[in-house]
Design a protein around this motif. Structure first.
Motif: not given
Length: 630
Positions: A262-269, A300-316
């Motif tokens: 994504r978004p080459n094979d299908q759009s992210i809407d 994370r709620s305490t400090d807003g830290h973000i963990a990314q697990h899956v690339k946006a191109k892939d489908v979770g």
């Protein structure tokens, strides 16, 4: 009768009462030699100075300073909003359910146990720190003073000298998160803030545009460096890569997401907002379990830290609807739906808003409630699946504040003849009754809410609107915290069906649904836009939970997916707000081997609509698109 000499007039007494919290900040700042602007800035980023009546946040934080004592909050949460469906939302895999455990006290990190430490430093009993805002502010000042001392820094009156102490107060264990948190606090100090809190306290932080903190202080604190390699996040947040596994584990089964392009094979809407229904550490363990599920980001709620697990191109696998999964990015927020007094920190709201704004710009996703979805607004795919759909983040997520942080506040776009309304109650004042937060049938504690309840008649004594998908027997909806059957949500738009004094009716689930909308304290804004209505000659139109292509579009070797209508109908004379237009599409990916994956596109065109609390789809062949004011 003559007044007593020196007595303050009643309005002066009220003024003094509403300034108690401001005085508490001044007193605590003087006592612990912390610059008052630093204390105010930290507190604003934690709680926006709200006290929440002494109730804990989603991570067990209390009071204006969000002093944490988390174990009780984690122990009282119900898992995954009482839903039992498969978040992949496709029949090719068996449904999976999480197993969560409350951690022992020794397993909790220091960032979740700051209240006991504040009690030790200040000598204030823990219960007083939880329930007394002034005591809570003193406890926070004690923690900041300890942080400054531990860093070997002077107790300077210059706020800039406290940058490292602010970063340490966050509880973050990595440099990027600590620095992001400190930067946000000092941005608040630089710009200033003024607000009336949930307890009616007027608090003011004057802008200090001269403050220039030494960011190098954080780099000298010895915190770990998080792995930001490959993350897809804006520079204004702290983000690390914690990958979800893509592995085959026998019998043709695999997890916990699908590779795509994504978004080459299908759009992210869409972007789908979830809450985790579990602690940060438990959630990270789940997303790294190859036999479970995966989403793209956790916050994370305490400090807003973000963990990314899956690339946006892939489908979770996260939304319970395969069509939405294939066209969305999923964001899990550390929190619990069914704890009404639980609240999210301002820093997490800000981090999430920045991430959503970044993703929306990158993938051309409109910043509106038809595309920034709550998990609770994702539709079921078939009649049988409606009951299994999740209900997070629920009625206590502050959508109005969230969109304001994204620079897209909800505002009127037309006069009363515009034909639409945008739901927008005052979050703090709007307190509908819910049940089932702790025990089925028991009334939840009153709390601000983004949701507005709808009735069959313009009266709160009338029955609630029925949802035949949730209750095929025709029973009315309930006030249950997980019952979406008769609920509008802030930012959603609906076509006006009728007005009657302080009441407004909208078209909802094929019915005329009334909600209270007083002129003096409106719960909705007038708007205008495009709507769909049945084509002439059609008395009703089928409604769908996914926009799948016609069977003729599928190539040989791929079984056509059933185009199954939901049990609802869009009836003649009714209108529903148009959210978007798309051709039917299905992402075929039943195997670990990606060579078989394919996006099937059809000729049938669908319109997304705001049909009830959840979105839905109708075929363009069945409806006309018209202006709402027409």
């Amino acid at each position: 009768m003559f007044p007593l000499l020196g007595a303050a007039p009643p309005d002066a007494a009220a003024e003094a009462s509403s300034a108690r919290l401001q005085s508490a900040f001044a007193t605590a700042a003087a006592e612990y030699r912390v610059p008052q602007s630093v204390l105010l800035g930290v507190s604003y980023l934690q709680s926006r100075w709200d006290a929440h009546d002494g109730a804990p946040s989603v991570t067990g934080g209390y009071g204006p300073m969000h002093l944490t004592d988390a174990r009780a909050a984690l122990a009282g949460a119900a898992a995954h909003s009482e839903a039992e469906g498969d978040p992949r939302g496709d029949s090719s895999r068996r449904a999976l359910a999480p197993t969560t455990k409350v951690p022992r006290e020794s397993q909790l990190p220091a960032r979740l146990k700051s209240l006991p430490r504040a009690a030790e430093l200040s000598g204030i009993p823990p219960e007083e720190l939880r329930t007394d805002p002034a005591a809570n502010v003193r406890g926070g000042a004690a923690l900041l003073a300890e942080a400054q001392k531990s860093l070997g820094k002077p107790f300077s009156s210059n706020p800039a000298d406290w940058y490292g102490a602010v970063a340490k107060f966050s509880g973050a264990d990595d440099t990027a998160t600590a620095a992001t948190y400190a930067n946000d606090v000092f941005a608040v100090i630089h710009d200033g803030e003024r607000r009336t809190t949930d307890a009616g306290q007027r608090v003011n932080l004057a802008a200090d545009r001269s403050v220039k903190p030494d960011a190098a202080q954080v780099r000298r604190m010895g915190l770990r460096a998080s792995d930001e390699t490959g993350t897809e996040c804006p520079r204004t947040v702290s983000c690390e890569w914690v990958p979800a596994p893509y592995e085959e584990f026998g019998d043709g089964d695999y997890g916990n997401h699908d590779l795509a392009d994504r978004p080459n094979d299908q759009s992210i809407d869409y972007i789908v907002v979830h809450d985790t229904e579990g602690s940060w550490d438990t959630t990270l363990k789940l997303v790294q379990d190859k036999t479970y599920l995966a989403w793209h980001y956790t916050l994370r709620s305490t400090d807003g830290h973000i963990a990314q697990h899956v690339k946006a191109k892939d489908v979770g696998w996260h939304a319970g609807n395969w069509y939405v999964n294939a066209k969305s990015v999923g964001l899990e927020h550390e929190g619990f739906l069914a704890q009404p007094d639980s609240w999210y920190t301002e820093e997490m709201y800000r981090a999430s808003a920045r991430l959503v704004k970044y993703l929306a710009k990158k993938y051309d996703i409109p910043l509106d409630r038809q595309h920034i979805l709550g998990h609770d607004t994702v539709p079921g795919t078939t009649p049988a699946g409606i009951k299994a759909m999740h209900t997070d983040p629920g009625p206590y997520w502050d959508w109005a504040h969230y969109f304001t942080l994204m620079g897209k506040p909800f505002e009127p776009s037309a006069g009363p003849r515009g034909g639409l309304v945008t739901v927008d109650p005052d979050y703090a004042v709007n307190r509908p009754t819910y049940t089932g937060c702790v025990k089925a049938g028991d009334t939840c504690e009153p709390h601000g809410s983004s949701a507005v309840r709808v009735y069959t008649e313009p009266s709160e004594d009338a029955p609630l609107i029925k949802d035949i998908g949730l209750r095929p027997g025709g029973e009315p909806s309930t006030t249950g915290v997980n019952d979406m059957g008769a609920r509008l949500s802030t930012g959603q738009q609906y076509a006006v069906a009728e007005r009657d004094g302080d009441w407004t009716a909208v078209w909802y689930l094929g019915q005329k649904a009334w909600f209270k909308n007083p002129r003096k304290q409106p719960t909705a804004l007038n708007a205008a836009g495009l709507v769909v209505e049945p084509k002439p000659g059609l008395t009703d139109v089928p409604v769908y939970g996914r926009a799948y292509p016609e069977k003729e579009a599928y190539p040989a070797g791929i079984t056509p997916q059933a185009i199954t209508p939901l049990p609802y109908k869009l009836l003649e004379g009714q209108r529903y707000v148009l959210g978007g237009r798309t051709n039917g599409e299905y992402f075929y990916s039943p195997t670990f081997d990606t060579t078989s994956h394919r996006v099937v596109r059809g000729n049938d065109v669908y319109y997304e609509i705001q049909f009830g609390h959840r979105i839905a789809y109708v075929r363009a062949a069945d409806v006309n698109v018209v202006e709402s004011a027409a």
